[in-house]
Design an enzyme around this catalytic site. Sequence first.
Site, PDB file in Angstrom:
ATOM      1  N   SER A 133      -0.162  20.608   8.001  1.00 21.02           N
ATOM      2  CA  SER A 133       0.819  19.585   7.648  1.00 21.02           C
ATOM      3  C   SER A 133       1.021  19.581   6.139  1.00 21.02           C
ATOM      4  O   SER A 133       0.991  18.538   5.469  1.00 21.02           O
ATOM      5  CB  SER A 133       0.362  18.202   8.132  1.00 21.02           C
ATOM      6  OG  SER A 133       1.434  17.294   8.134  1.00 21.02           O
TER       7      SER A 133
ATOM      8  N   LYS B 126       8.183  16.331   9.341  1.00 20.84           N
ATOM      9  CA  LYS B 126       8.244  17.784   9.125  1.00 20.84           C
ATOM     10  C   LYS B 126       8.904  18.526  10.280  1.00 20.84           C
ATOM     11  O   LYS B 126       9.337  19.672  10.112  1.00 20.84           O
ATOM     12  CB  LYS B 126       6.844  18.333   8.878  1.00 20.84           C
ATOM     13  CG  LYS B 126       6.192  17.817   7.587  1.00 20.84           C
ATOM     14  CD  LYS B 126       4.815  18.420   7.399  1.00 20.84           C
ATOM     15  CE  LYS B 126       4.180  17.971   6.093  1.00 20.84           C
ATOM     16  NZ  LYS B 126       3.653  16.600   6.136  1.00 20.84           N
TER      17      LYS B 126
ATOM     18  N   SER C 270       4.071  12.401   9.021  1.00 20.13           N
ATOM     19  CA  SER C 270       4.286  13.854   8.975  1.00 20.13           C
ATOM     20  C   SER C 270       5.084  14.409  10.147  1.00 20.13           C
ATOM     21  O   SER C 270       5.424  15.599  10.141  1.00 20.13           O
ATOM     22  CB  SER C 270       2.949  14.590   8.869  1.00 20.13           C
ATOM     23  OG  SER C 270       2.454  14.504   7.553  1.00 20.13           O
TER      24      SER C 270
ATOM     25  N   LYS D 134       3.596  17.815  16.853  1.00 17.87           N
ATOM     26  CA  LYS D 134       3.152  17.470  15.503  1.00 17.87           C
ATOM     27  C   LYS D 134       2.450  16.124  15.467  1.00 17.87           C
ATOM     28  O   LYS D 134       2.818  15.194  16.174  1.00 17.87           O
ATOM     29  CB  LYS D 134       4.374  17.442  14.577  1.00 17.87           C
ATOM     30  CG  LYS D 134       4.067  17.306  13.102  1.00 17.87           C
ATOM     31  CD  LYS D 134       3.536  18.601  12.527  1.00 17.87           C
ATOM     32  CE  LYS D 134       3.125  18.437  11.077  1.00 17.87           C
ATOM     33  NZ  LYS D 134       1.908  17.605  10.930  1.00 17.87           N
TER      34      LYS D 134
END
Length: 435
Positions: free
Chosen positions: A130, A73, A70, A232
């Site tokens: 997320s 992203k 993720s 993140k």
Amino acid sequence: MIQHARRLFLSLGLATAMALGSASAPAMAQVPYLSLIPQNSSKYAAIVVDAKTGEVLYGKRADAPRYPASITKVMTLYLAFEALAAGKIELDDPVVFSPRAAAQSPTKLGVRAGDSITVMQAMQGMVTRSANDASVAMAEKLGGTEQRFATLMTLRAHELGMTNTNFTNANGLPDSRNISSARDLAILSRAVMRDYPQYYRLFSTKSFNFRGQTIGNHNHMLSEVSGVDGLKTGFTNASGFNIAISGVRDNRRLIVVVLGGPNRITRDRVAESLLNTGFEVLDRRARGEQITVAQNFFEPPQLAQATQPSMQQGDTDLGLSIQLASSPPPSRASKIQIVEPSTVPKLNGKAKASAGGRWTIQVGAFKNRSDAREQLSLVEKKFGKHVDDAKAVAEKDNGRYTARFSGMNETEAKNACKAIKAKKQPCVVMAPGRG
């Protein structure tokens, strides 16, 4: 107590190194939590970077290919920030969820197909929960299709200097072709805060309210570690537990990327140890000490030995060697144009008909036609045998000029891009209708 022990380890390491050699001798910094990484781990990779100078303070398998999960992203958000800064979208614009976006696997916001949320809500959902569905919906809004948006993600990554990265989706869900490296993710993290500081603060969102529910951030380090203000987390079974963080102390900023942790707690503690050690070194340098950071931070010998046989392509770590590399900031490359679905350009008939094929490769996007043509000439000169039968086109695309070779079949296009990327040049294969 833990913080005291961590400082004691560091102080003993620095003192020992300086006692054994001259003032310029490298100082060894102890990071005890690295011993928690399983000895047979082939997923672990990490890097610590000075955000201001780009200096690499620590790197372990920094260039080895890894699944970003993720953290992907962050690039989706980077392109959203770019569109916002360019005035192409507004924070309160609607993001409509297609059936494909709504059908994405959790974690997600759970918006139904045909429903919409704002750009701001979509970005908050990506940062905190997320949200995989919000990522695809945003990709479709900006690029027309997620597939085309992933092409734009890869092109932008290469422009930023992320030479070991290829994106195939907007959310990081499992795909063996969606790869990056610790160094590339540090470059991306640095680019976000450098290019869009007005939006970077979104990554410090600890929670937000969405349709009556409070959604918390998966990044627990925002609350647990002093100075951390982004970025993140990520996880898939193939990637392990990943994190990219940035923190500020005494007006100095560091970026830390840890990939392939065995669980969230270990991943976070390793990242915290690396962050603390990095700040200790910068602090001692500020006081005039000429020190560096050991390449392996006194990692347990069994860990170094266990991981060596499983090194992957791009792994330049040399066990117990000491290395302090300098990584200059990536050049401020041209911005990729984000387009709405109604204006996604298609290949013209002439390009489709040439050379008996409908596949295209794109080797760059530029501000003016002359730069695009120069890139085409460069590729023709260096990779002639792969593109001799293709049509070179410097095509205007929403105010930008793309450098493309069209009229190839699938095999020709893929072989050409493989050869071009092997020489660290940008290249993306575009199937019929993707352009």
